[in-house]
Write a protein that holds these residues in place. Sequence first.
Motif, short mmCIF file in Angstrom:
data_model
loop_
_atom_site.label_atom_id
_atom_site.label_comp_id
_atom_site.label_asym_id
_atom_site.label_seq_id
_atom_site.Cartn_x
_atom_site.Cartn_y
_atom_site.Cartn_z
N MET A 60 76.57 79.67 62.99
CA MET A 60 76.74 78.24 63.66
C MET A 60 76.29 77.30 62.71
N LEU A 61 77.10 76.30 62.48
CA LEU A 61 76.74 74.96 62.06
C LEU A 61 76.09 73.92 62.94
N THR A 62 75.00 73.45 62.52
CA THR A 62 74.23 72.41 63.38
C THR A 62 74.28 71.28 62.58
N ILE A 63 74.64 70.16 63.23
CA ILE A 63 74.29 68.77 62.68
C ILE A 63 73.26 68.08 63.53
N GLU A 64 72.20 67.64 62.91
CA GLU A 64 71.26 67.02 63.93
C GLU A 64 71.13 65.51 63.51
N ASN A 65 71.52 64.36 63.93
CA ASN A 65 70.93 63.06 63.67
C ASN A 65 71.24 62.61 62.25
N CYS A 66 72.37 63.09 61.96
CA CYS A 66 72.67 62.71 60.55
C CYS A 66 73.22 61.53 60.37
N ARG A 67 72.62 60.46 59.95
CA ARG A 67 73.08 58.97 59.78
C ARG A 67 73.24 58.62 58.42
N LEU A 68 74.50 57.97 58.49
CA LEU A 68 75.12 57.30 57.36
C LEU A 68 75.19 55.95 57.44
N THR A 69 74.97 55.11 56.50
CA THR A 69 74.97 53.50 56.58
C THR A 69 75.60 52.64 55.43
N TRP A 70 76.70 51.87 55.96
CA TRP A 70 76.97 51.02 54.83
C TRP A 70 76.97 49.62 55.56
N PRO A 71 77.36 48.52 54.86
CA PRO A 71 77.14 47.18 55.38
C PRO A 71 77.99 47.13 56.55
N ASP A 72 79.12 47.66 56.76
CA ASP A 72 79.78 47.40 57.99
C ASP A 72 80.17 48.48 58.79
N PHE A 73 79.33 49.43 58.66
CA PHE A 73 79.64 50.85 59.32
C PHE A 73 78.34 51.73 59.49
N THR A 74 78.14 51.95 60.44
CA THR A 74 77.03 53.21 60.39
C THR A 74 77.63 54.35 61.21
N ALA A 75 77.38 55.56 60.91
CA ALA A 75 77.78 56.84 61.63
C ALA A 75 76.45 57.63 61.90
N ASP A 76 76.22 58.25 62.83
CA ASP A 76 75.38 59.14 63.32
C ASP A 76 75.79 60.16 64.05
N TYR A 77 75.70 61.53 63.57
CA TYR A 77 76.38 62.83 64.18
C TYR A 77 75.26 63.56 64.75
N SER A 78 75.73 64.38 65.82
CA SER A 78 74.79 65.36 66.17
C SER A 78 75.88 66.14 66.89
N LEU A 79 76.12 67.40 66.36
CA LEU A 79 76.89 68.57 66.66
C LEU A 79 76.82 69.84 66.73
N THR A 80 77.16 70.84 67.18
CA THR A 80 77.20 72.20 66.98
C THR A 80 78.46 72.93 66.96
N ILE A 81 78.82 73.51 66.01
CA ILE A 81 79.97 74.38 65.95
C ILE A 81 79.89 75.81 65.93
N ASP A 82 80.43 76.67 66.76
CA ASP A 82 80.22 78.03 66.66
C ASP A 82 80.84 78.63 65.76
N GLU A 83 80.22 79.72 65.03
CA GLU A 83 80.75 80.62 63.83
C GLU A 83 82.12 81.15 64.47
N GLY A 84 83.32 81.22 63.55
CA GLY A 84 84.43 82.03 63.89
C GLY A 84 85.55 81.05 64.78
N THR A 85 85.06 79.83 65.18
CA THR A 85 86.05 78.91 65.81
C THR A 85 86.98 78.15 64.93
N LEU A 86 87.79 77.55 65.68
CA LEU A 86 88.72 76.28 65.20
C LEU A 86 88.24 75.12 66.13
#
Length: 232
Positions: free
Chosen positions: A1-27
């Motif tokens: 399983m791939l798990t993404i928890e509150n990963c934040r990236l910030t630029w002057p004009d854009f902010t990304a904040d990801y939380s997501l889980t992807i099961d192994e073997g899926t598309l």
Amino acid sequence: MLTIENCRLTWPDFTADYSLTIDEGTLCAVAGPSGGGKTTLLHMIAGFETPECGRLTYRGRNLLPLPPSQRPVAIVFQDHNLFPHLSVAENVALGLRPSLRLSAAEMTAVLEMLDAVGLRSYDRRKPGDMSGGQRQRVALARALISGRPLIVLDEPFSSLDPQLRRDMIRLVDTLRRKRNVTVIMSIHTPEDVADVAEQMVLIIDGKVAVNGSPAKVVSCIYDRGSSAKPTS
């Protein structure tokens, strides 16, 4: 399983904040408007973007300290990143051994992978002598032969015509199942992948707006589009 928890990236004009889980073997298909953060998410998973906070784990292992070369991720870019001076077989072989000093068994594996993507007879050609769809097959073969369990495809087929694009998506799905890898694919045309993906994520303004079945997400996309249109 791939798990993404509150990963934040910030630029002057854009902010990304990801939380997501992807099961192994899926598309897992990643959809959303241009500039919404799809590529940033994929590049973060591959190690080309570093979040300022959060957790990114695969099979319980923290990936954030690892450079791209040490992550269990192979990425295929939109422009395929093939080396024009190398043959098709050599471009694929880079996924196995960057020195290109292959054993007989490794060379056989390269030819078998080319056969799997329908390009066995093209092994001696150069990328410049091939169509866009054929070059993307070479890039896909290089990613798969690496043996890495996570394959990230960043808008790989957007330049192809609709029928060829759908054919390539089905090839990816077939190879994904045969080789038991997880595929994360960003795409501008989510309806093309809706019948093969197990999971779809809609990214808007750097955040996961919707996450679920392809039918659910595609319906939401069209609902959003309809609500944005003026009514008569």
